[in-house]
Design a protein around this motif. Structure first.
Motif, PDB file in Angstrom:
ATOM      1  N   TYR A   6      49.332  35.617  43.745  1.00  0.00           N
ATOM      2  CA  TYR A   6      48.075  35.268  43.072  1.00  0.00           C
ATOM      3  C   TYR A   6      47.539  36.419  42.205  1.00  0.00           C
ATOM      4  O   TYR A   6      47.190  36.222  41.044  1.00  0.00           O
ATOM      5  CB  TYR A   6      47.023  34.859  44.121  1.00  0.00           C
ATOM      6  N   ASP A   7      47.514  37.627  42.766  1.00  0.00           N
ATOM      7  CA  ASP A   7      46.881  38.743  42.034  1.00  0.00           C
ATOM      8  C   ASP A   7      47.687  39.132  40.798  1.00  0.00           C
ATOM      9  O   ASP A   7      47.117  39.436  39.756  1.00  0.00           O
ATOM     10  CB  ASP A   7      46.697  39.940  42.979  1.00  0.00           C
ATOM     11  N   GLN A  10      47.003  36.510  38.127  1.00  0.00           N
ATOM     12  CA  GLN A  10      45.687  36.669  37.500  1.00  0.00           C
ATOM     13  C   GLN A  10      45.685  37.837  36.510  1.00  0.00           C
ATOM     14  O   GLN A  10      45.076  37.760  35.449  1.00  0.00           O
ATOM     15  CB  GLN A  10      44.594  36.913  38.558  1.00  0.00           C
ATOM     16  N   SER A  11      46.377  38.925  36.845  1.00  0.00           N
ATOM     17  CA  SER A  11      46.367  40.064  35.924  1.00  0.00           C
ATOM     18  C   SER A  11      47.219  39.781  34.685  1.00  0.00           C
ATOM     19  O   SER A  11      47.031  40.408  33.643  1.00  0.00           O
ATOM     20  CB  SER A  11      46.810  41.347  36.629  1.00  0.00           C
ATOM     21  N   ILE A  14      44.439  37.128  32.821  1.00  0.00           N
ATOM     22  CA  ILE A  14      43.061  37.531  32.519  1.00  0.00           C
ATOM     23  C   ILE A  14      43.027  38.982  32.040  1.00  0.00           C
ATOM     24  O   ILE A  14      43.307  39.895  32.831  1.00  0.00           O
ATOM     25  CB  ILE A  14      42.167  37.368  33.768  1.00  0.00           C
ATOM     26  N   TYR A  17      41.646  41.931  34.400  1.00  0.00           N
ATOM     27  CA  TYR A  17      41.469  41.447  35.783  1.00  0.00           C
ATOM     28  C   TYR A  17      41.452  42.614  36.781  1.00  0.00           C
ATOM     29  O   TYR A  17      40.706  42.598  37.751  1.00  0.00           O
ATOM     30  CB  TYR A  17      42.578  40.452  36.164  1.00  0.00           C
ATOM     31  N   LEU A 119      35.494  33.674  39.234  1.00  0.00           N
ATOM     32  CA  LEU A 119      36.553  32.698  38.940  1.00  0.00           C
ATOM     33  C   LEU A 119      36.524  31.500  39.885  1.00  0.00           C
ATOM     34  O   LEU A 119      37.566  30.981  40.272  1.00  0.00           O
ATOM     35  CB  LEU A 119      37.942  33.380  38.982  1.00  0.00           C
ATOM     36  N   SER A 123      36.741  26.195  38.340  1.00  0.00           N
ATOM     37  CA  SER A 123      37.662  25.222  38.945  1.00  0.00           C
ATOM     38  C   SER A 123      36.949  23.928  39.354  1.00  0.00           C
ATOM     39  O   SER A 123      37.606  22.969  39.767  1.00  0.00           O
ATOM     40  CB  SER A 123      38.358  25.840  40.170  1.00  0.00           C
ATOM     41  N   GLN A 172      49.514  36.891  27.452  1.00  0.00           N
ATOM     42  CA  GLN A 172      50.232  36.418  28.636  1.00  0.00           C
ATOM     43  C   GLN A 172      51.736  36.694  28.499  1.00  0.00           C
ATOM     44  O   GLN A 172      52.381  37.136  29.459  1.00  0.00           O
ATOM     45  CB  GLN A 172      49.974  34.928  28.828  1.00  0.00           C
ATOM     46  N   ALA A 185      48.855  27.972  34.657  1.00  0.00           N
ATOM     47  CA  ALA A 185      47.684  28.776  35.021  1.00  0.00           C
ATOM     48  C   ALA A 185      46.409  28.233  34.392  1.00  0.00           C
ATOM     49  O   ALA A 185      45.310  28.456  34.902  1.00  0.00           O
ATOM     50  CB  ALA A 185      47.904  30.227  34.590  1.00  0.00           C
TER      51      ALA A 185
END
Ligand SMILES: C[S@@+](CC[C@H](N)C(=O)[O-])C[C@H]1O[C@@H](n2cnc3c(N)ncnc32)[C@H](O)[C@@H]1O
Length: 227
Positions: A6-7, A10-11, A14, A17, A119, A123, A172, A185
């Motif tokens: 997950y982390d 996200q980086s 975003i 992040y 964040l 959602s 990205q 994502a």
């Protein structure tokens, strides 16, 4: 949402992040209510624990409530926090719950001197769910307490929009994300514009949102609960 990877994801998606949680905690730490020693702070949608790690490092005196409806995310967060040196002296109460359910528990209304929601709102669909979430957050806070809210926003129509969309995809790709993962994502998100956010947070009991940063479509706001 899968906590594995997950982390890193996200980086890759975003911009900034890696310092988002640090900034969110620093902002709340300087707020009128939460700067007091021993303040009770709500981390709504704690996910894998990024904001909690920063909170225990910057403010080991805070009494934290870490909340997430996902058992998997909460377990990952607990595991991560158990390995953090600063956690030993920190007080964390873990709750597997939504904010909407938490606020109806005894003693939760008006309890917290500050809150973090990073964040999460993005959602939730704008079918009453966003308003229910924001209203529950406002009810959890003391009058005058602040919430740091970070989310993907719908961009204001501008001639720069095609360039900004292309730049996000380029960011990205440069971060090593392939096109199908990038598409995945961005699915399941419900960004709204600033005018709609303002109307929702006002209806929930906050003053107007004050923007404190922006990186492409990701924006951070300080919201203050009306006294
Ligand atoms: C994208 S993750 C963000 C996690 C973390 N805040 C971060 O910045 O990395 C969103 C999290 O919000 C949680 N969530 C969704 N709806 C929620 C609600 N109504 N109340 C509290 N948390 C919620 C999800 O389970 C998920 O773990």
């Amino acid at each position: 949402m899968n906590p594995a990877g997950y982390d890193r994801l996200q980086s890759q998606v975003i911009p900034g992040y890696g310092s988002l949680a640090r900034l969110a905690v620093a902002l709340l730490s300087c707020s009128p209510e939460a700067r007091a020693t021993g303040s009770e702070v709500l981390v709504a949608g704690c996910g894998t624990g990024a904001e909690l790690l920063e909170a225990v490092a910057q403010r080991p005196d805070w009494q934290l409530t870490a909340l997430d409806p996902s058992a998997e995310m909460l377990a990952e967060s607990q595991q991560r926090l158990s390995n953090a040196p600063a956690t030993a002296s920190a007080a964390i109460r873990w709750q597997q719950s939504t904010v909407e359910d938490l606020v109806n528990q005894t003693g939760m209304e008006g309890r917290f001197s500050g809150g973090l929601s990073v964040l999460v709102l993005q959602s939730l669909p704008d079918d009453g769910s966003k308003l229910a979430f924001l209203s529950a957050l406002a009810r959890c806070l003391k009058p005058g307490a602040q919430l740091v809210l970070v989310d993907l926003m719908r961009s204001a129509q501008s001639s720069l929009e095609p360039q900004l969309d292309a730049a996000w995809l380029a960011f990205q790709a440069a971060s090593g994300l392939d096109a199908s993962a990038a598409l995945g994502a961005s699915q399941g998100l419900h960004p709204i514009g600033l005018a709609r956010l303002t109307s929702l947070v006002n209806a929930a009991g906050f003053g107007d949102p004050a923007r404190i940063f922006q990186a492409l479509g990701f924006e951070g706001f300080l919201l203050q609960k009306q006294a």
